[in-house]
Design an enzyme around this catalytic site. Sequence first.
Site, PDB file in Angstrom:
ATOM      1  N   ASP A  11     -36.690 -57.707   9.676  1.00 42.32           N
ATOM      2  CA  ASP A  11     -37.459 -58.466  10.607  1.00 42.32           C
ATOM      3  C   ASP A  11     -38.956 -58.713  10.210  1.00 42.32           C
ATOM      4  OD1 ASP A  11     -38.346 -55.857  11.148  1.00 42.32           O
ATOM      5  OD2 ASP A  11     -38.352 -55.825  13.371  1.00 42.32           O
ATOM      6  N   SER A  17     -36.109 -49.481  10.902  1.00 44.37           N
ATOM      7  CA  SER A  17     -36.797 -50.352  10.268  1.00 44.37           C
ATOM      8  C   SER A  17     -37.305 -50.110   8.901  1.00 44.37           C
ATOM      9  CB  SER A  17     -38.055 -50.450  11.305  1.00 44.37           C
ATOM     10  OG  SER A  17     -39.010 -51.749  10.713  1.00 44.37           O
ATOM     11  N   ASP A  55     -34.464 -53.427   8.371  1.00 44.61           N
ATOM     12  CA  ASP A  55     -33.776 -54.104   9.301  1.00 44.61           C
ATOM     13  C   ASP A  55     -33.995 -55.791   9.234  1.00 44.61           C
ATOM     14  OD1 ASP A  55     -36.261 -53.861  10.413  1.00 44.61           O
ATOM     15  OD2 ASP A  55     -35.438 -54.066  12.526  1.00 44.61           O
ATOM     16  N   ASP A 102     -38.007 -55.764   5.094  1.00 45.50           N
ATOM     17  CA  ASP A 102     -37.719 -54.318   5.317  1.00 45.50           C
ATOM     18  C   ASP A 102     -36.427 -54.057   5.677  1.00 45.50           C
ATOM     19  OD1 ASP A 102     -37.763 -55.372   7.940  1.00 45.50           O
ATOM     20  OD2 ASP A 102     -38.885 -53.633   8.846  1.00 45.50           O
TER      21      ASP A 102
END
Length: 510
Positions: free
Chosen positions: A263, A115, A261, A259
């Site tokens: 999400d 993340s 990833d 960010d």
Amino acid sequence: MGSKSVKIEDLMAESGVKFGTSGARGLAVDMTDEVCYAYTWAFIQYLEEIGQITGKSKIAIGGDLRASTDRIMSAAARAVEDRGHIPENCGKLPTPALANYGIETGIPTVMVTGSHIPEDRNGIKYTRIEGEILKEDESGIKRQVAVIKEGVFDKKGMFLTKENAPSENPLAATSYVNRYVDFFPKGCLRGKRIAVYQHSAVGRDQMVEIFKDLGAEVTPLGFSDIFIPVDTEAIRQEDVDAARKWAGESDFDTIVSTDGDSDRPLISDERGKWLRGDIAGILTAAYLEADAVATPVSCNSALEKCCWFKKTYRTRIGSPYVIEGMQEALKKGFKRVVGYEANGGFLIASDMEREGKILKALPTRDAVIVHLAVLLLAMKRRKKISELLFELPLRVTFSDRLKNFPTERSFEKINGLLSKDGKGNKEAIEGIFGKNFGRVAETDTTDGLRITFESSEVVHFRPSGNAPEFRCYNEADTESRAMEMNRICMDIMSSWRNGFAEPASQTQGI
């Protein structure tokens, strides 16, 4: 060839790679091939145990753009094969894109991502066929025992022989783009100028494609081959400065990003000022005409004060808890149920109908829906994004974190502010904070310690669940006051880490 049994709980303790929100995270060097193999083995074995998968099933695997991701994806694929299933390589794509594909096709997914955390760390996020694993699933995975054949890993836990990854299937990424292009009206963003801050976000290309397909004029900015740990909840000063610079140089309606990833969203107003995630969440819920909203206790109280929604559910911090809140809303009969977090990640628990089209439920954090909903809400109301904010009650949140703050030390300091019954000790709290914030009105220990003062100002301390970080959330009537409160609190927290009796802010009389 012999084999050994590995208890997952023991492996977590030995490796330092532990479960946080929806999966495992740790230093990339500690996430050896053997550790990642064993965790994925345990995940699959747990799904078999509860009847989620039977026979020979496909399991989708994806990842972000970190240097360690390919290796960990390979380890996960080997575990899938050795459990008798079929790994489907979905390549590098957003976490919500992989989850969406898993829900659409009815298969579990394994997303390799850390993340927003630095590149020297990584993680694995698992989803069941209906979405993210919840806390009860986490417990089920932890009690599994993985069976590892001898002669597969060397003494450092790395594969002795490497195998080529399965060929990539682009369908998951394509399906994610189509999710939005097919739902929203053709050309609905025509006339809008959108800048996409790409950096090292894995969804940077999908964002550009979606906005272009919906008619916007799109300008990609800030592409990076080096991983950049953009945290949408604690935005870096360089990202604040860059957005304002880009907005000042061009006539953009908004700048959007995510960010690592993809999400968690970032979305700015026309001046390049990033919106707080919990404010963007309220606006997104409003556009979707939600009747029930679940959100963590740390999020802005403008949610209740605006009176736009029939019911709100306050939860602990973390998407599994938000999902539980949404599930409770569905049980109560609400029809348009959503959730969001302070980081901006937006979750949809109900199928959403609009003009005869259906946006299927996606009960995991997503970023693109926030970008689109905020823009389209502004267009619908014929306002700039900055003007939308004036429709909300004047409540401003601000947060920051201290890195490398041991988790046990964080809990120790919070516990020092609690009474024997586990509630906030008003006398102890006012002894430290009274000079700056006044008398305590109430406290909440749903997640960490949230203190509301008689002025209605809020201080909320919480250890991070993903890294050795101590977070502080503040809420006030103005941005300047929320930021001032946060600086005072960060001084106090720094003194806790350093062992000093008094924080710098108090000794200076701020």
